[in-house]
Design an enzyme around this catalytic site. Structure first.
Site, PDB file in Angstrom:
ATOM      1  N   ARG A  24       0.820  -1.213   0.000  1.00  0.00           N
ATOM      2  CA  ARG A  24       0.000   0.000   0.000  1.00  0.00           C
ATOM      3  C   ARG A  24       0.861   1.273   0.000  1.00  0.00           C
ATOM      4  O   ARG A  24       0.570   2.261   0.675  1.00  0.00           O
ATOM      5  CB  ARG A  24      -0.986  -0.015   1.172  1.00  0.00           C
ATOM      6  CG  ARG A  24      -2.061  -1.091   0.945  1.00  0.00           C
ATOM      7  CD  ARG A  24      -3.202  -0.939   1.917  1.00  0.00           C
ATOM      8  NE  ARG A  24      -2.778  -1.224   3.273  1.00  0.00           N
ATOM      9  CZ  ARG A  24      -3.391  -0.790   4.369  1.00  0.00           C
ATOM     10  NH1 ARG A  24      -4.467  -0.066   4.264  1.00  0.00           N
ATOM     11  NH2 ARG A  24      -2.936  -1.100   5.557  1.00  0.00           N
ATOM     12  N   GLU A  25       1.944   1.218  -0.805  1.00  0.00           N
ATOM     13  CA  GLU A  25       2.852   2.363  -0.882  1.00  0.00           C
ATOM     14  C   GLU A  25       2.136   3.630  -1.372  1.00  0.00           C
ATOM     15  O   GLU A  25       2.438   4.739  -0.913  1.00  0.00           O
ATOM     16  CB  GLU A  25       4.009   2.074  -1.854  1.00  0.00           C
ATOM     17  CG  GLU A  25       4.977   0.996  -1.416  1.00  0.00           C
ATOM     18  CD  GLU A  25       4.523  -0.413  -1.840  1.00  0.00           C
ATOM     19  OE1 GLU A  25       3.334  -0.597  -2.194  1.00  0.00           O
ATOM     20  OE2 GLU A  25       5.364  -1.322  -1.810  1.00  0.00           O
ATOM     21  N   LEU A  26       1.196   3.442  -2.314  1.00  0.00           N
ATOM     22  CA  LEU A  26       0.541   4.622  -2.883  1.00  0.00           C
ATOM     23  C   LEU A  26      -0.314   5.317  -1.825  1.00  0.00           C
ATOM     24  O   LEU A  26      -0.296   6.537  -1.693  1.00  0.00           O
ATOM     25  CB  LEU A  26      -0.316   4.225  -4.096  1.00  0.00           C
ATOM     26  CG  LEU A  26      -0.936   5.404  -4.834  1.00  0.00           C
ATOM     27  CD1 LEU A  26       0.144   6.305  -5.433  1.00  0.00           C
ATOM     28  CD2 LEU A  26      -1.901   4.942  -5.914  1.00  0.00           C
ATOM     29  N   LYS A  27      -1.057   4.524  -1.077  1.00  0.00           N
ATOM     30  CA  LYS A  27      -1.879   5.089   0.002  1.00  0.00           C
ATOM     31  C   LYS A  27      -1.001   5.900   0.959  1.00  0.00           C
ATOM     32  O   LYS A  27      -1.319   7.037   1.313  1.00  0.00           O
ATOM     33  CB  LYS A  27      -2.569   3.956   0.751  1.00  0.00           C
ATOM     34  CG  LYS A  27      -3.342   4.377   2.000  1.00  0.00           C
ATOM     35  CD  LYS A  27      -3.745   3.145   2.808  1.00  0.00           C
ATOM     36  CE  LYS A  27      -4.280   3.518   4.172  1.00  0.00           C
ATOM     37  NZ  LYS A  27      -5.643   4.082   4.112  1.00  0.00           N
ATOM     38  N   ILE A 446     -29.834   3.201  16.034  1.00  0.00           N
ATOM     39  CA  ILE A 446     -29.642   2.155  15.032  1.00  0.00           C
ATOM     40  C   ILE A 446     -28.652   1.090  15.503  1.00  0.00           C
ATOM     41  O   ILE A 446     -28.540   0.025  14.905  1.00  0.00           O
ATOM     42  CB  ILE A 446     -29.202   2.780  13.690  1.00  0.00           C
ATOM     43  CG1 ILE A 446     -30.164   3.902  13.291  1.00  0.00           C
ATOM     44  CG2 ILE A 446     -29.123   1.755  12.580  1.00  0.00           C
ATOM     45  CD1 ILE A 446     -31.628   3.477  13.191  1.00  0.00           C
ATOM     46  N   GLY A 447     -27.916   1.369  16.572  1.00  0.00           N
ATOM     47  CA  GLY A 447     -27.073   0.310  17.125  1.00  0.00           C
ATOM     48  C   GLY A 447     -25.750   0.791  17.667  1.00  0.00           C
ATOM     49  O   GLY A 447     -25.469   0.662  18.849  1.00  0.00           O
ATOM     50  N   TRP A 576     -20.682  -7.681   1.434  1.00  0.00           N
ATOM     51  CA  TRP A 576     -19.438  -7.031   1.839  1.00  0.00           C
ATOM     52  C   TRP A 576     -18.335  -8.051   2.109  1.00  0.00           C
ATOM     53  O   TRP A 576     -17.389  -7.805   2.854  1.00  0.00           O
ATOM     54  CB  TRP A 576     -19.688  -6.100   3.027  1.00  0.00           C
ATOM     55  CG  TRP A 576     -20.608  -4.966   2.655  1.00  0.00           C
ATOM     56  CD1 TRP A 576     -20.991  -4.618   1.377  1.00  0.00           C
ATOM     57  CD2 TRP A 576     -21.271  -4.036   3.518  1.00  0.00           C
ATOM     58  NE1 TRP A 576     -21.839  -3.548   1.403  1.00  0.00           N
ATOM     59  CE2 TRP A 576     -22.034  -3.167   2.695  1.00  0.00           C
ATOM     60  CE3 TRP A 576     -21.292  -3.857   4.901  1.00  0.00           C
ATOM     61  CZ2 TRP A 576     -22.805  -2.128   3.227  1.00  0.00           C
ATOM     62  CZ3 TRP A 576     -22.060  -2.822   5.425  1.00  0.00           C
ATOM     63  CH2 TRP A 576     -22.801  -1.968   4.605  1.00  0.00           C
ATOM     64  N   HIS A 709     -24.763  11.776   8.960  1.00  0.00           N
ATOM     65  CA  HIS A 709     -23.588  11.853   8.085  1.00  0.00           C
ATOM     66  C   HIS A 709     -22.828  13.150   8.270  1.00  0.00           C
ATOM     67  O   HIS A 709     -21.789  13.346   7.644  1.00  0.00           O
ATOM     68  CB  HIS A 709     -24.001  11.670   6.627  1.00  0.00           C
ATOM     69  CG  HIS A 709     -24.651  10.325   6.405  1.00  0.00           C
ATOM     70  ND1 HIS A 709     -26.019  10.167   6.416  1.00  0.00           N
ATOM     71  CD2 HIS A 709     -24.126   9.104   6.226  1.00  0.00           C
ATOM     72  CE1 HIS A 709     -26.299   8.881   6.228  1.00  0.00           C
ATOM     73  NE2 HIS A 709     -25.181   8.222   6.126  1.00  0.00           N
ATOM     74  N   CYS A 741     -28.894   6.448  10.885  1.00  0.00           N
ATOM     75  CA  CYS A 741     -27.989   5.292  10.835  1.00  0.00           C
ATOM     76  C   CYS A 741     -27.248   5.214  12.165  1.00  0.00           C
ATOM     77  O   CYS A 741     -27.554   5.969  13.093  1.00  0.00           O
ATOM     78  CB  CYS A 741     -27.024   5.467   9.651  1.00  0.00           C
ATOM     79  SG  CYS A 741     -26.047   3.985   9.289  1.00  0.00           S
TER      80      CYS A 741
HETATM   81  N1  GLN Z   1     -26.183  -1.432  13.481  1.00  0.00           N
HETATM   82  C1  GLN Z   1     -25.243  -0.785  12.634  1.00  0.00           C
HETATM   83  C2  GLN Z   1     -24.731   0.476  13.308  1.00  0.00           C
HETATM   84  O1  GLN Z   1     -25.464   1.105  13.975  1.00  0.00           O
HETATM   85  C3  GLN Z   1     -25.829  -0.447  11.291  1.00  0.00           C
HETATM   86  C4  GLN Z   1     -24.817   0.137  10.358  1.00  0.00           C
HETATM   87  C5  GLN Z   1     -25.312   0.406   8.958  1.00  0.00           C
HETATM   88  O2  GLN Z   1     -26.459   0.544   8.716  1.00  0.00           O
HETATM   89  N2  GLN Z   1     -24.434   0.487   8.011  1.00  0.00           N
HETATM   90  O3  GLN Z   1     -23.600   0.850  13.151  1.00  0.00           O
HETATM   91 ZN    ZN Z   2     -27.400   2.558   8.281  1.00  0.00          ZN
END
Ligand code: GLN
Ligand code: ZN
Length: 779
Positions: A24-27, A446-447, A576, A709, A741
């Site tokens: 990963r030299e470029l990074k 969301i967690g 993923w 975000h 999220c």
């Molecule tokens: N439960 C995960 C979190 O809260 C959900 C992440 C996601 O939706 N990408 O991080």
């Molecule tokens: Zn999410």
């Protein structure tokens, strides 16, 4: 299989190679440059060294034609925008002042100027920077990078072929620039764009290119007649140019379909097609259009985006058929090798037998060269390679890792009833209401909670042996107690433990499931200098022991309020990871689902009454062609239901997805039969709530009211406003209050303030509702 040598010399090539370098030299060089620790000259030298060593490596492995121009400091779509002069106005000053800094400003933004938007490159996990175009866009050719890299490769004495993003794909992936009408269609700029490509082609010819490749993966998606017409026009016009190299148009990631006829009829001299499973139909289609007489066909027979060894026998059979269909047949990977890690031989921790099943970029290059040799000299010339290939395939097919009788017996015994909750939703809802006793408009998250430096340090300490497992566990427990007590104090209704023990929502489970392998150096580019190391789903999946129950139970022991159990769903576990290619995806998903089902049932048995199964990848894994959607959604929704249907009616199943544009899969979301769904919605002003309502979504939903975000803290009033919008679409008894999220990327300060405001908003709107019903009762 062919035993006879092909007439013309068969060339072996690829369309692109991993950019980062073995270590990963470029990074490191780019990030060093950003921090001011590496000079621009040193960065350029590192980049040039990497390009040179890649080309030498490709040639040494037996490739007879190497790609150029596939290198990038950040992204090849951004490079294309630069090549075409499509620099957004807001970046022009920075680009004029310094090309390199201006380039990175477009990619990453600066204090004052927003970057280009980033989105997924077709159905891969690579992200490109979206070109911003409008009716006023003026294109201008800048072939400097392409010419320079071609010149570098030619100077090494190699046969080199510049690779460019083609004009149709470029325009189809672009979006209206800020301030331009949303219905502006970039494809209307084609006539303005083609002369710029013509200039670049002339420059490349002058620099010595015999062939130039134009990538058109957008043509493997469903295209309208107008779009196909545009493609026909583009390649008729480019083909008519006199001052150009020979043109090779590449359509990868699947079947070209209608576009095959268009390109076959065009004056371009060559086509590159995908002949792996995803593009298998190209073979019949090609025969149906009468082949490509007089043209060059580059056959992508080695899968460029999985990490498994090729089946040489199968490829040689395909190549043999193709020999009768084109003037010249060459061998390649199906797409750029950008999407696979660099070298499987570096995986010293993987059992050598299993390592023998793996082919990363270096191994794939050798495979391509071997096939080309077999095709041109006859299969006897590659006898040893074929024998080794057969042996490795057999080892994989017969391994206990890929064939676990217990897992197979269990998936075979799955019935339709296993994938259905025993009670219809209204009965479940009543049982859950009695069990949970939640207020109207219940609040939850969301967690994940902030992944703090302390948590990262704890994980590093554990890895380095500075603390032992017990010490690590203490730190995680401290964090859980803090997260629980904060939520209680704030007045959240359904709590979470915060996921402090999870490095990554897929890797965490992959590490605990039998059948998954971890790699040490399996980095692939996600975007820019961000590289990820997806786990390898190599074998039959089983769960030796519970994976999350301990932490969830610990959290539940700290509070009287319900704590939600958190799992990653089967579709996301596949999406993923690098998945196996020796059985249908649906079969693999079913195995993962059964393992997760055990976890769900164990959580329930341990006293967890709310369980969330995240499926953020459900939408992004949707196949490129609409005709394939139904089959995909079928196994995707079935595997989710298989995961979640083993519970009692009073156990509440949640799911979560984080994208706002889900209109085309709302039926599938309904088919999941989850009791509650949380979705990203804050930025799109709760549009998803309307879409759910329009569909007649019958269950509970939490469209996000806090855009996580950005570090911005929404006021209680703002969140309440969004909630009222949600109420206009979803009745109060079925509406939840939650962020968009997980909070793992946020800091604690903004998390505290935002969550307090979110709870306040829920209380305010509840009060309004109460007043309303009181009013109605009195009146
Ligand atoms: N439960 C995960 C979190 O809260 C959900 C992440 C996601 O939706 N990408 O991080
Ligand atoms: Zn999410």
């Amino acid at each position: 299989m062919t035993a006879e040598p092909a007439a013309a010399a068969v060339r072996a090539t690829v369309y692109g190679y991993p950019r980062q370098g073995a270590n990963r030299e470029l990074k490191k060089a780019i990030e060093g440059y950003w921090k001011g620790r590496v000079s621009a000259d040193a960065l350029r030298t590192t980049a040039a060294d990497l390009r040179r060593s890649n080309w030498r490596e490709l040639a040494d492995a037996g490739l007879t034609e190497v790609p150029t121009g596939d290198f990038s400091y950040y992204d090849h779509m951004l490079d294309t925008s630069v090549m075409l002069g499509a620099i957004p106005d807001r970046h022009r000053e920075a680009v004029a002042a310094d090309t390199l800094d201006g380039y990175f400003a477009m990619a990453r933004g600066t204090q004052d100027v927003a970057p280009l938007e980033m989105t997924k490159w077709f159905d891969t996990n690579y992200h490109y920077l979206v070109p911003e175009l409008g009716p006023d866009t003026v294109f201008a050719a800048d072939s400097g990078k392409q010419v320079a890299e071609l010149t570098e490769a030619l100077a090494l004495g190699l046969t080199a072929r510049p690779v460019l993003v083609g004009p149709i794909t470029y325009l189809l992936l672009a979006k209206p620039a800020p301030g331009v009408a949303a219905d502006f269609e970039p494809l209307t700029l084609l006539d303005r764009l083609l002369p710029v490509y013509a200039e670049v082609l002339a420059d490349l010819r002058a620099a010595g290119a015999e062939w130039v490749q134009l990538d058109e993966p957008a043509l493997v998606q469903d295209r309208t007649p107008a779009e196909l017409n545009a493609a026909a026009r583009a390649y008729r016009d480019l083909g008519a140019l006199t001052d150009r190299s020979k043109l090779l148009v590449a359509g990868y990631f699947g079947r070209l379909g209608e576009a095959l006829q268009v390109l076959a009829a065009s004056p371009v001299e060559g086509l590159a097609l995908d002949f792996t499973d995803s593009g298998a139909a190209n073979l019949d289609d090609l025969a149906a259009v009468g082949g490509l007489p007089g043209k060059r066909l580059v056959a992508g027979v080695v899968n460029g985006r999985n990490i498994w060894i090729n089946d040489h026998q199968k490829s040689l059979a395909t190549l043999g058929t193709l020999l009768g269909l084109a003037g010249q047949v060459d061998v390649a990977a199906s797409c750029s090798l950008l999407h696979v890690p660099y070298d499987a031989a570096a995986e010293r921790d993987i059992d050598p037998e299993i390592r023998g099943w793996l082919a990363f970029a270096r191994q794939k290059t050798t495979e391509i060269a071997v096939l080309a040799r077999g095709l041109s000299q006859g299969t006897d010339a590659i006898g040893a390679e074929l024998a080794a290939n057969r042996a490795a395939l057999a080892s994989r097919a017969n391994s206990p890792l890929t064939r676990d009788p217990a897992v197979r017996a269990r998936t075979a015994a799955v019935t339709d009833a296993d994938g259905r909750r025993a009670q219809p939703y209204p009965e479940r809802a009543a049982a859950q209401r009695a069990q949970l006793g939640l207020p109207v408009l219940p609040t939850t998250t969301i967690g994940s909670f902030p992944q703090t430096d302390e948590l990262r340090v704890a994980r590093a300490d554990l890895r380095a042996g500075r603390i032992d497992a017990a010490g690590y566990e203490e730190r995680i427990k401290d964090e859980i107690r803090e997260v629980i007590s904060f939520q209680e104090k704030t007045g959240v209704d359904v709590l979470v433990h915060g996921e402090p023990e999870r490095n990554d929502m897929v890797q965490y489970f992959a590490e605990q499931l039998t059948g998954y392998l971890a790699t040490q150096h399996g980095w692939v580019q996600s975007y820019g200098t961000r590289y990820v190391r997806p786990p390898v789903l190599a074998g039959d999946i089983s769960r030796p022991e519970p994976m999350t129950v301990r932490w969830t139970s610990y959290a539940q022991a700290q509070t009287d309020r319900p704590v939600k159990g958190m799992l990653t769903g089967p579709v996301t576990m596949l999406a993923w990871s690098f998945v196996r290619d020796d059985q249908p995806l649906g079969e693999t998903a079913r195995q993962v689902a059964l393992a997760l089902r055990d976890e769900v049932n164990d959580l329930e048995a341990a006293g967890t009454s709310v369980i969330q199964v995240d499926e953020p990848a459900l939408r992004e894994t949707l196949p490129l062609r609409a005709a394939e959607h139904a089959a995909y959604l079928d196994w995707a929704t079935e595997s989710f239901r298989l995961t979640t249907s083993g519970v009692r009616p009073d156990t509440q199943i949640h799911t979560h997805m984080c994208y706002a544009e889900f209109g085309d899969i709302v039926q599938a979301i309904d088919d999941l039969d989850a009791d509650v769904i949380s979705l990203e919605a804050a930025r799109s002003h709760m549009q998803v709530a309307d879409e759910l309502a329009e569909h007649g979504y019958p269950r509970e939903a939490g469209p996000g009211v806090w855009d996580i975000h950005s570090p911005r803290v929404p006021s209680a009033e703002e969140a309440a406003g969004l909630l009222r919008k949600g109420l206009a679409a979803i009745p109060a008894e079925r509406l939840w209050v939650n962020p968009d999220c997980g909070l793992k990327t946020r800091g604690w300060a903004e998390t505290r303030a935002s969550l307090e405001n979110l709870v306040a908003a829920a209380r305010d709107v509840r009060a309004e509702l109460a007043e309303l019903t009181d009013g109605t009762a009195k009146g």
